[in-house]
Design an enzyme around this catalytic site. Structure first.
Site, mmCIF file in Angstrom:
data_model
loop_
_atom_site.group_PDB
_atom_site.id
_atom_site.type_symbol
_atom_site.label_atom_id
_atom_site.label_comp_id
_atom_site.label_asym_id
_atom_site.label_seq_id
_atom_site.Cartn_x
_atom_site.Cartn_y
_atom_site.Cartn_z
ATOM 1 N N LYS A 22 0.819 -1.214 0.000
ATOM 2 C CA LYS A 22 0.000 0.000 0.000
ATOM 3 C C LYS A 22 0.852 1.262 0.000
ATOM 4 O O LYS A 22 0.389 2.323 -0.399
ATOM 5 C CB LYS A 22 -0.967 -0.016 1.174
ATOM 6 C CG LYS A 22 -2.048 -1.082 0.964
ATOM 7 C CD LYS A 22 -3.174 -0.999 1.947
ATOM 8 C CE LYS A 22 -4.276 -1.983 1.592
ATOM 9 N NZ LYS A 22 -3.904 -3.408 1.844
HETATM 10 C C1 LIG Z 1 -4.459 -4.507 1.285
HETATM 11 C C2 LIG Z 1 -3.685 -5.761 1.174
HETATM 12 C C3 LIG Z 1 -4.036 -6.783 0.261
HETATM 13 C C4 LIG Z 1 -5.284 -6.707 -0.588
HETATM 14 O O1 LIG Z 1 -5.178 -5.746 -1.628
HETATM 15 P P1 LIG Z 1 -6.484 -5.222 -2.377
HETATM 16 O O2 LIG Z 1 -6.011 -4.108 -3.236
HETATM 17 O O3 LIG Z 1 -7.422 -4.764 -1.312
HETATM 18 O O4 LIG Z 1 -7.045 -6.358 -3.170
HETATM 19 C C5 LIG Z 1 -3.205 -7.886 0.160
HETATM 20 N N1 LIG Z 1 -2.104 -8.015 0.927
HETATM 21 C C6 LIG Z 1 -1.745 -7.077 1.822
HETATM 22 C C7 LIG Z 1 -0.540 -7.297 2.653
HETATM 23 C C8 LIG Z 1 -2.514 -5.914 1.980
HETATM 24 O O5 LIG Z 1 -2.140 -4.979 2.875
#
Ligand SMILES: *Cc1c(COP(=O)(O)O)cnc(C)c1O
Length: 464
Positions: A113
């Site tokens: 993120k």
């Molecule tokens: C947010 C997150 C996901 C999921 O990603 P999306 O974009 O919501 O599908 C997967 N792995 C981790 C470690 C995350 O923080």
């Protein structure tokens, strides 16, 4: 110039700047570009030697036209990715045969993120300082998103950020990543309640019109188009290293809100040869079921060892739904309204784009086995979210010679309990967090009470 429309068709044509600041469209839909910009094979080949920020500037320029030009974007991308602690920003590791791992956890909060949030923060700060405006971001987090947002917005002049988390219900690493940030524009609130209570309070703050205007409230959730488009870059980055555009590449993506894997769809739309996008879920498998049976049906959330994917309604899915409905915004609106009422819908026919996707599920037992097996076979310690992808990827092998890239979305040290249970090894935090567990924390602890929370936000920041 590319303009944006809402998936529900009732928000007119909008600029990138509008879409950046608004997040959700006024009609409840999500913004998408009216047409895709495209890059030809020669243009893609010419990008092979670029460093990560330069690639980001090239790819994003058509999407941000009218708001940021190429050179300005390059400056912003350099600032955004300076906080990553790997020279390649997103290193690609070879596992075996056609299998690769794209490490997206070298940013400041050790999860993918950071890629989107860091860029979003510098874009927000730039646009707001041009306008001479300030905003207050409020959010609720069960872990990764809040940490990424707090780090990205800490110290930004035009923005203050208040982040609520449920007291005692997030991991110490996740909490400390937020509460040890020392910046006066950050307020961490530990709420005596659940994650849902936190979310309800955030909604209540937005519904309090006087408070919303006084503080100029804003949100940075995963449906923001700028977050999606920032994530397109690492798909292209990885594929170029594996021979694209002269060779197609497949990806397996651990999925919750469908933001990450949808960015892969955008990469394909703008010209990258993508052989397959495999949507990998844990037991919360609404998306895997959809790609198998064409029926989108809400279930109840099951807590798992990959908590950032414990989601039953994938907020970004509506963007793909519009394409599956052949671009028909009225039908998309009707489907989403039906879903809000009944919690389900089924599609009889799917648009061409559906062939790009496959779906699969890995349960917690399989995830633990995959963490152990990956360590044994390759020496790599992977986190449980990444393990969901690896477990599903083996069931969706593309043609021989087509690389399969699994996305490693978090550093194993972010989820030490699951990793230790699977392997007996406690993963080390990277050097930048060596003293995380002893740094002083800054956080206020509050009752689940709207007035108490609003008062704390006002006291910390004053009016905007
Ligand atoms: C947010 C997150 C996901 C999921 O990603 P999306 O974009 O919501 O599908 C997967 N792995 C981790 C470690 C995350 O923080």
């Amino acid at each position: 110039m590319i303009t944006y429309i809402s998936t529900r068709g009732q928000a007119g044509r909008r600029s990138f700047e509008d879409v950046l600041l608004a997040g959700l469209a006024e009609d409840g839909g999500l913004f998408v570009p009216e047409i895709w910009p495209t890059f030809g094979a020669d243009e893609l080949r010419a990008m092979r030697g670029l460093d990560y920020p330069s690639l980001a500037a090239r790819l994003l320029a058509p999407f941000t036209e009218g708001c940021f030009g190429h050179d300005e974007l390059l400056g912003l991308a350099r600032k955004a990715y300076a906080s990553f602690d790997h020279a390649a920003t997103a290193p690609l590791r070879h596992l075996a045969g056609d299998d690769w791992l794209l490490e997206l956890f070298h940013g400041p909060t050790l999860a993918f993120k950071d890629f989107a949030m860091q860029l979003l923060a510098v874009m927000f700060d730039e646009v707001l300082s041009r306008r001479g405006q300030q905003l207050t971001i409020v959010g609720a987090t069960s872990g990764d998103t809040g940490a990424a947002a707090v780090h990205a917005f800490a110290g930004k002049r035009q923005i203050r950020i208040a982040m609520l988390h449920p007291e005692g219900r997030i991991s110490p690493v996740q909490r400390r990543q937020m509460t040890t940030v020392r910046a006066d524009n950050v307020l961490n609130i530990a709420l005596r309640g659940t994650f849902d209570d936190c979310q309800d309070l955030v909604k209540a703050m937005f519904n309090d019109a006087a408070f919303r205007q006084r503080m100029r409230l804003s949100a940075v959730n995963s449906i923001n188009w700028a977050r999606v488009v920032a994530q397109v870059v690492y798909y292209v980055w990885a594929a170029l290293r594996l021979g694209a555009p002269d060779r197609p590449v497949a990806f397996t993506v651990p999925t919750g809100n469908f933001g990450n894997v949808y960015a892969g769809r955008v990469a394909a739309a703008i010209g990258l040869p993508v052989a397959k996008l495999v949507v990998a879920t844990n037991e919360n498998d609404i998306l895997a079921r959809f790609f198998q049976h064409r029926r989108y049906e809400r279930g109840t959330v099951v807590p798992t060892t990959s908590p950032s994917m414990d989601i039953q309604v994938a907020s970004n899915f509506e963007r793909l739904l519009l394409e599956l409905e052949g671009g028909d915004t009225a039908r998309t609106r009707a489907r989403m309204q039906a879903f809000a009422q009944s919690g389900a819908f089924a599609l009889e026919t799917l648009g061409e784009v559906a062939h790009l996707f496959a779906g699969g599920t890995a349960d917690q037992g399989t995830v633990a086995e995959t963490i152990a097996a990956t360590l044994h076979a390759t020496g790599e310690l992977v986190d449980p979210h990444t393990a969901v992808a690896l477990a599903v990827a083996v069931r969706h092998r593309p043609l021989p010679g087509v690389p399969m890239v699994s996305l490693a979305t978090a550093h194993p040290a972010k989820f030490p309990d699951a990793v230790r249970a699977a392997t007996g090894i406690v993963p080390d935090l990277p050097a930048r967090y060596a003293d995380l567990m002893t740094r002083p924390e800054r956080c206020v602890s509050l009752d689940n009470d709207l007035h108490a929370v609003e008062t704390a936000v006002c006291q910390q920041f004053g009016a905007a």
